[in-house]
Write a protein that holds these residues in place. Structure first.
Motif: not given
Ligand code: MLT
Ligand code: ZN
Length: 458
Positions: A144-153
């Motif tokens: 949920g966090g990586i979706v909400s922030t559109n995380a990269g990496g």
């Protein structure tokens, strides 16, 4: 914000159970301070719903009471986006941890928002597949966090960012209505891309409760090279040369002499190469012996632009640790919480940007140490500033972000805007663009109940 009465806390307890409404100061401490240690807020309560129905009831109750909510996943964000700085209720997704399905045929994973990236990766790997997103905070960061922030990496160069891995979503609007767009389809062209809109919305449009992620087929073998490079331009030429040689890049990461020295000091590591270099490029390419031979050949063709290289078959943790330890080393070695500015520029501008930034900082903030590293293939540089005096944070942020704007860059490449950069969003967006974003926010959350102080405030 409305006054929080005991009856409001009791109402939340009646929805999720008294044990899942945390109010004790010591117990909530870990929810009100961010990973960097810079952002510390306070909250009337941390609420931990068990499923979507409970999230919906909690949000409806907060809406009725006029109490704002800050959604929080693994609390690994770096821009203060999930910290309640104004007493908001913290809605933690920590208990939404079900992995519902891995479909090895359609290559999808359906899971709760609170599942960590590492657990999702593990579930996918049991089927010979993998999540397309990977990042150093994988053990705590949630889906949920990586979706909400559109995380990269580190895998963006190969698979794209989190938004491009998201097929479906379930999320709860501020008034408690549940929005579901859940299709296991590669092609579904009916109307607006709502999952894509919620990705990167930083908890301002809805609280993500479940996600449907694409899975990828991981390479069976990889080769990793840590290369000492003469300049950023030389490192970029190498990345280009590897791609032109037909190699598939799994990662292309940039480090500097200062960054590697900091990591070595912090972790007590030997030098990665027997020669010194101003820049280090860590590349991972897919393939076995043939790929390794092609990799060596590109390195040889680079001539003096390459000062030395160490090559190992993947996963090559020994080589990766120089890159993956940067965040930890920066935090541990700075005398004040580091100022972390995640930016991007067009590839041609990275070198001029870094040179100009070095000069700007030397002139205005001579005592500050700058450690720049990041995802070179994506034009993404993490500018980490150590030893910044508390009273200078805003001025130094302003200096860096204005420098970014002069190089046609973005003030946030992958970490989001959060609270840290909310004052600077105008540097990268036109007034009409900002108006459209505000209209979207007003349409989905008219009373601004969700994460009211991040992104452009209304
Ligand atoms: C990274 O690439 O390591 C992360 O974005 C974290 C950071 O910037 O510290
Ligand atoms: Zn990063």
């Amino acid at each position: 914000m409305a006054v929080h009465t005991q009856s409001f806390v009791d109402e939340l307890a009646s929805i999720v159970g008294a044990a899942q409404v945390l109010t004790d100061r010591d117990v909530v401490a870990g929810y009100v301070t961010d990973w960097t240690g810079h952002w510390t807020g306070h909250t009337v309560a941390v609420v931990r719903p068990a499923d979507t129905a409970e999230v919906s009831a909690v949000l409806a109750a907060c809406h009725r009471a006029g109490v704002a909510v800050v959604p929080q996943g693994g609390n690994t964000g770096l821009v203060g986006g999930s910290i309640p700085m104004h007493g908001e209720v913290v809605l933690s997704t920590a208990r939404l941890t079900g992995i519902e399905q891995v479909d090895p045929v359609g290559r999808t994973l359906a899971a709760g928002a609170g599942v960590t990236v590492a657990r999702a990766q593990q579930a996918a790997r049991e089927h010979g597949l993998d999540l397309g997103v990977d990042l150093a905070s994988r053990d705590s960061a949630t889906l949920g966090g990586i979706v909400s922030t559109n995380a990269g990496g580190i895998r963006v160069i190969k698979n794209g960012n989190t938004r491009s891995q998201l097929l479906g979503i379930e999320a709860v609007l501020s008034d408690g209505r549940v929005l579901t767009r859940w299709k296991e389809l590669t092609k579904d062209n009916v109307g607006y891309d709502l999952p894509g809109l919620l990705a990167g919305s930083e908890g301002t449009l809805a609280v993500v409760t479940r996600v449907l992620m694409r899975l990828i087929v991981p390479p069976s073998e990889t080769q990793v090279a840590l290369v000492g490079a003469e300049s950023v331009r030389a490192a970029l030429r190498l990345v280009d040369g590897l791609q032109r040689a037909g190699l598939t890049l799994e990662a292309a990461e940039l480090m500097t002499r200062a960054g590697v020295a900091l990591v070595r000091g912090h972790r007590d590591l030997r030098a990665p190469l027997d020669v010194d270099a101003p820049f280090y490029l860590l590349v991972e390419v897919s393939g076995g012996d043939e790929a390794q031979a092609a990799l060596f050949s590109v390195l040889e063709d680079a001539g003096t632009a390459v000062r030395g290289a160490a090559v190992e078959a993947g996963p090559a943790h020994r080589l990766w640790q120089y890159r993956e330890s940067h965040t930890e080393a920066v935090s541990a070695e700075s005398s004040t919480p580091p100022v972390k500015l995640d930016i991007s520029t067009p590839l041609r501008e990275i070198e001029p940007f870094l040179t100009a930034l070095r000069d700007d900082l030397a002139a205005a903030f001579p005592a500050v140490r700058a450690i720049c590293f990041g995802h070179l293939g994506d034009g993404n540089v993490h500018v980490n500033l150590l030893d910044v005096a508390v009273g200078q944070r805003e001025a130094i942020t302003d200096l860096v972000l204005r420098r970014v704007a002069r190089h046609e860059g973005s003030i946030s490449a992958e970490h989001g805007v959060g609270r840290a950069k909310a004052a600077w969003v105008g540097l990268g967006r036109t007034e009409v663009d900002l108006e459209v974003m505000r209209s979207i926010r007003a349409a989905l959350d008219p009373a601004t109940m969700l994460n009211p102080h991040v992104l452009p405030a209304r």
